[in-house]
Motif scaffolding. Structure first.
Motif, PDB file in Angstrom:
ATOM      1  N   UNK A   1     127.565 -71.986  -0.616  1.00 31.14           N
ATOM      2  CA  UNK A   1     128.164 -72.106   0.603  1.00 31.14           C
ATOM      3  C   UNK A   1     127.585 -72.984   1.740  1.00 31.14           C
ATOM      4  N   UNK A   2     126.238 -73.454   1.707  1.00 34.23           N
ATOM      5  CA  UNK A   2     125.460 -74.247   2.268  1.00 34.23           C
ATOM      6  C   UNK A   2     124.271 -74.704   1.884  1.00 34.23           C
ATOM      7  N   UNK A   3     123.546 -75.768   2.626  1.00 36.38           N
ATOM      8  CA  UNK A   3     122.395 -76.018   2.326  1.00 36.38           C
ATOM      9  C   UNK A   3     121.182 -75.164   2.033  1.00 36.38           C
ATOM     10  N   UNK A   4     120.999 -74.114   2.886  1.00 36.69           N
ATOM     11  CA  UNK A   4     120.128 -73.098   2.729  1.00 36.69           C
ATOM     12  C   UNK A   4     120.082 -72.406   1.315  1.00 36.69           C
ATOM     13  N   UNK A   5     121.602 -71.868   0.943  1.00 41.99           N
ATOM     14  CA  UNK A   5     121.790 -71.358  -0.110  1.00 41.99           C
ATOM     15  C   UNK A   5     121.415 -72.376  -1.324  1.00 41.99           C
ATOM     16  N   UNK A   6     121.744 -73.508  -1.381  1.00 43.00           N
ATOM     17  CA  UNK A   6     121.569 -74.341  -2.254  1.00 43.00           C
ATOM     18  C   UNK A   6     120.092 -74.509  -2.618  1.00 43.00           C
ATOM     19  N   UNK A   7     119.217 -74.686  -1.622  1.00 44.37           N
ATOM     20  CA  UNK A   7     117.746 -74.626  -1.903  1.00 44.37           C
ATOM     21  C   UNK A   7     117.260 -73.351  -2.384  1.00 44.37           C
ATOM     22  N   UNK A   8     117.760 -72.373  -1.733  1.00 37.96           N
ATOM     23  CA  UNK A   8     117.422 -71.007  -2.508  1.00 37.96           C
ATOM     24  C   UNK A   8     117.952 -70.743  -3.869  1.00 37.96           C
ATOM     25  N   UNK A   9     119.002 -71.272  -4.396  1.00 37.47           N
ATOM     26  CA  UNK A   9     119.563 -71.311  -5.859  1.00 37.47           C
ATOM     27  C   UNK A   9     118.487 -72.430  -6.529  1.00 37.47           C
ATOM     28  N   UNK A  10     118.254 -73.563  -5.891  1.00 37.37           N
ATOM     29  CA  UNK A  10     117.284 -74.481  -6.742  1.00 37.37           C
ATOM     30  C   UNK A  10     116.027 -73.975  -6.957  1.00 37.37           C
ATOM     31  N   UNK A  11     115.500 -73.017  -6.072  1.00 38.56           N
ATOM     32  CA  UNK A  11     114.169 -72.497  -6.413  1.00 38.56           C
ATOM     33  C   UNK A  11     114.253 -71.458  -7.328  1.00 38.56           C
ATOM     34  N   UNK A  12     115.404 -70.785  -7.352  1.00 41.69           N
ATOM     35  CA  UNK A  12     115.461 -69.871  -8.448  1.00 41.69           C
ATOM     36  C   UNK A  12     115.636 -70.370  -9.881  1.00 41.69           C
ATOM     37  N   UNK A  13     116.421 -71.397 -10.076  1.00 41.85           N
ATOM     38  CA  UNK A  13     116.463 -72.052 -11.237  1.00 41.85           C
ATOM     39  C   UNK A  13     115.250 -72.446 -11.729  1.00 41.85           C
ATOM     40  N   UNK A  14     114.556 -73.280 -10.875  1.00 38.51           N
ATOM     41  CA  UNK A  14     113.504 -74.108 -11.503  1.00 38.51           C
ATOM     42  C   UNK A  14     112.141 -73.259 -11.383  1.00 38.51           C
ATOM     43  N   UNK A  15     112.219 -71.931 -10.861  1.00 38.92           N
ATOM     44  CA  UNK A  15     111.275 -71.025 -11.177  1.00 38.92           C
ATOM     45  C   UNK A  15     111.340 -70.228 -12.067  1.00 38.92           C
ATOM     46  N   UNK A  16     112.660 -70.009 -12.617  1.00 43.01           N
ATOM     47  CA  UNK A  16     113.159 -69.223 -13.792  1.00 43.01           C
ATOM     48  C   UNK A  16     112.093 -69.126 -15.012  1.00 43.01           C
ATOM     49  N   UNK A  17     111.740 -70.325 -15.565  1.00 41.84           N
ATOM     50  CA  UNK A  17     110.723 -70.284 -16.764  1.00 41.84           C
ATOM     51  C   UNK A  17     109.391 -69.578 -16.338  1.00 41.84           C
ATOM     52  N   UNK A  18     108.825 -69.912 -15.002  1.00 42.01           N
ATOM     53  CA  UNK A  18     107.774 -69.386 -14.527  1.00 42.01           C
ATOM     54  C   UNK A  18     107.892 -67.767 -14.693  1.00 42.01           C
ATOM     55  N   UNK A  19     108.893 -67.241 -13.919  1.00 40.68           N
ATOM     56  CA  UNK A  19     108.838 -65.864 -13.715  1.00 40.68           C
ATOM     57  C   UNK A  19     109.066 -65.307 -15.142  1.00 40.68           C
ATOM     58  N   UNK A  20     109.543 -65.871 -16.122  1.00 41.67           N
ATOM     59  CA  UNK A  20     110.019 -65.352 -17.344  1.00 41.67           C
ATOM     60  C   UNK A  20     108.693 -65.668 -18.477  1.00 41.67           C
ATOM     61  N   UNK A  21     107.603 -65.843 -17.779  1.00 42.67           N
ATOM     62  CA  UNK A  21     106.182 -66.288 -18.562  1.00 42.67           C
ATOM     63  C   UNK A  21     106.278 -67.556 -19.451  1.00 42.67           C
ATOM     64  N   UNK A  22     107.093 -68.221 -19.398  1.00 38.45           N
ATOM     65  CA  UNK A  22     107.467 -69.394 -20.181  1.00 38.45           C
ATOM     66  C   UNK A  22     106.435 -70.660 -19.721  1.00 38.45           C
ATOM     67  N   UNK A  23     106.190 -70.698 -18.690  1.00 31.86           N
ATOM     68  CA  UNK A  23     105.322 -71.954 -18.131  1.00 31.86           C
ATOM     69  C   UNK A  23     104.756 -71.641 -17.050  1.00 31.86           C
ATOM     70  N   UNK A  24     103.444 -72.320 -16.880  1.00 35.26           N
ATOM     71  CA  UNK A  24     102.716 -71.926 -15.746  1.00 35.26           C
ATOM     72  C   UNK A  24     103.086 -72.466 -14.205  1.00 35.26           C
ATOM     73  N   UNK A  25     103.838 -73.471 -14.307  1.00 36.16           N
ATOM     74  CA  UNK A  25     104.644 -73.897 -13.152  1.00 36.16           C
ATOM     75  C   UNK A  25     105.969 -74.528 -13.542  1.00 36.16           C
ATOM     76  N   UNK A  26     106.695 -74.839 -12.580  1.00 36.68           N
ATOM     77  CA  UNK A  26     108.147 -75.349 -12.772  1.00 36.68           C
ATOM     78  C   UNK A  26     108.084 -76.577 -13.613  1.00 36.68           C
ATOM     79  N   UNK A  27     107.203 -77.495 -13.179  1.00 39.84           N
ATOM     80  CA  UNK A  27     107.144 -78.936 -13.657  1.00 39.84           C
ATOM     81  C   UNK A  27     106.790 -78.881 -14.917  1.00 39.84           C
ATOM     82  N   UNK A  28     105.959 -77.805 -15.636  1.00 37.99           N
ATOM     83  CA  UNK A  28     105.579 -77.752 -16.844  1.00 37.99           C
ATOM     84  C   UNK A  28     106.470 -77.348 -17.913  1.00 37.99           C
ATOM     85  N   UNK A  29     107.820 -76.880 -17.599  1.00 43.20           N
ATOM     86  CA  UNK A  29     108.680 -76.302 -18.645  1.00 43.20           C
ATOM     87  C   UNK A  29     109.590 -77.555 -18.940  1.00 43.20           C
ATOM     88  N   UNK A  30     109.499 -78.019 -20.198  1.00 41.11           N
ATOM     89  CA  UNK A  30     110.194 -79.464 -20.454  1.00 41.11           C
ATOM     90  C   UNK A  30     111.633 -79.354 -20.529  1.00 41.11           C
TER      91      UNK A  30
END
Length: 185
Positions: A142-171
């Motif tokens: 719907x808007x840029x705030x929602x885009x940013x919220x979804x971006x964070x959700x996507x990029x931190x998904x591997x961290x929350x799942x225990x697959x990487x220590x940080x978002x940038x570490x997940x290939x």
């Protein structure tokens, strides 16, 4: 505005980013559903957490060769002009992506899922077996705030799942790609 319904409603206003989730066929067993009465957004999170913590079912995207097919196909679709690719992540049994469609979404998804299914099944030595669940979840942003919220959700998904220590570490993610392109090692 493109609108249709299968089991889920699909609303695709022109010029709007879409948050799309596709999961592997059989990754959510029959009879496993979120608790009744949850709002749609919370039900989505419940299902995503189920997928993140699953210990059984298809996990084909853990294989580097299969993940590479999906990774390359996401970028190829952008190169072909089907969409603009935003944040994405390829998990063990599902993918999340933000994209800005440039063609009809059903055609885009059929092409992306069809190609990746054929190639993955070839790698897995399977013929004619479903790879992806037939229907994907999508939600227009719907808007840029929602885009940013979804971006964070996507990029931190591997961290929350225990697959990487940080978002940038997940290939298999846009966060890793951004880190690599910035020359950060």
């Amino acid at each position: 505005m493109e609108t249709y319904r299968r089991r889920l409603p699909h609303i695709h206003p022109p010029g709007k980013w879409l948050f799309v989730t596709c999961h592997l066929h059989g990754s959510i067993p029959q009879g496993i559903y979120p608790p009744k009465g949850l709002p749609a957004g919370r039900a989505f999170v419940w299902i995503d957490r189920f997928l993140d913590t699953a210990q059984s079912g298809p996990m084909h995207l853990r294989m580097e060769s299969v993940a590479r097919v999906v990774f390359d196909a996401l970028h190829r679709g952008e190169e072909l002009g089907s969409y603009e690719l935003g944040p994405f992540v390829i998990m063990a049994n599902h993918i999340h992506l933000l994209l800005l469609p440039k063609i009809e979404v059903p055609k885009l998804m059929k092409s992306l899922k069809g190609f990746t299914a054929r190639e993955a099944n070839r790698i897995l030595g399977r013929t004619g077996e479903p790879f992806w669940q037939s229907e994907s979840y999508d939600h227009y942003v719907r808007n840029s705030a929602e885009f940013e919220k979804i971006r964070r959700y996507i990029e931190t998904n591997p961290v929350k799942a225990g697959m990487a220590p940080s978002a940038g570490e997940y290939r298999w993610s846009s966060a890793w790609r951004a880190k690599k392109n910035a020359g950060i090692t």
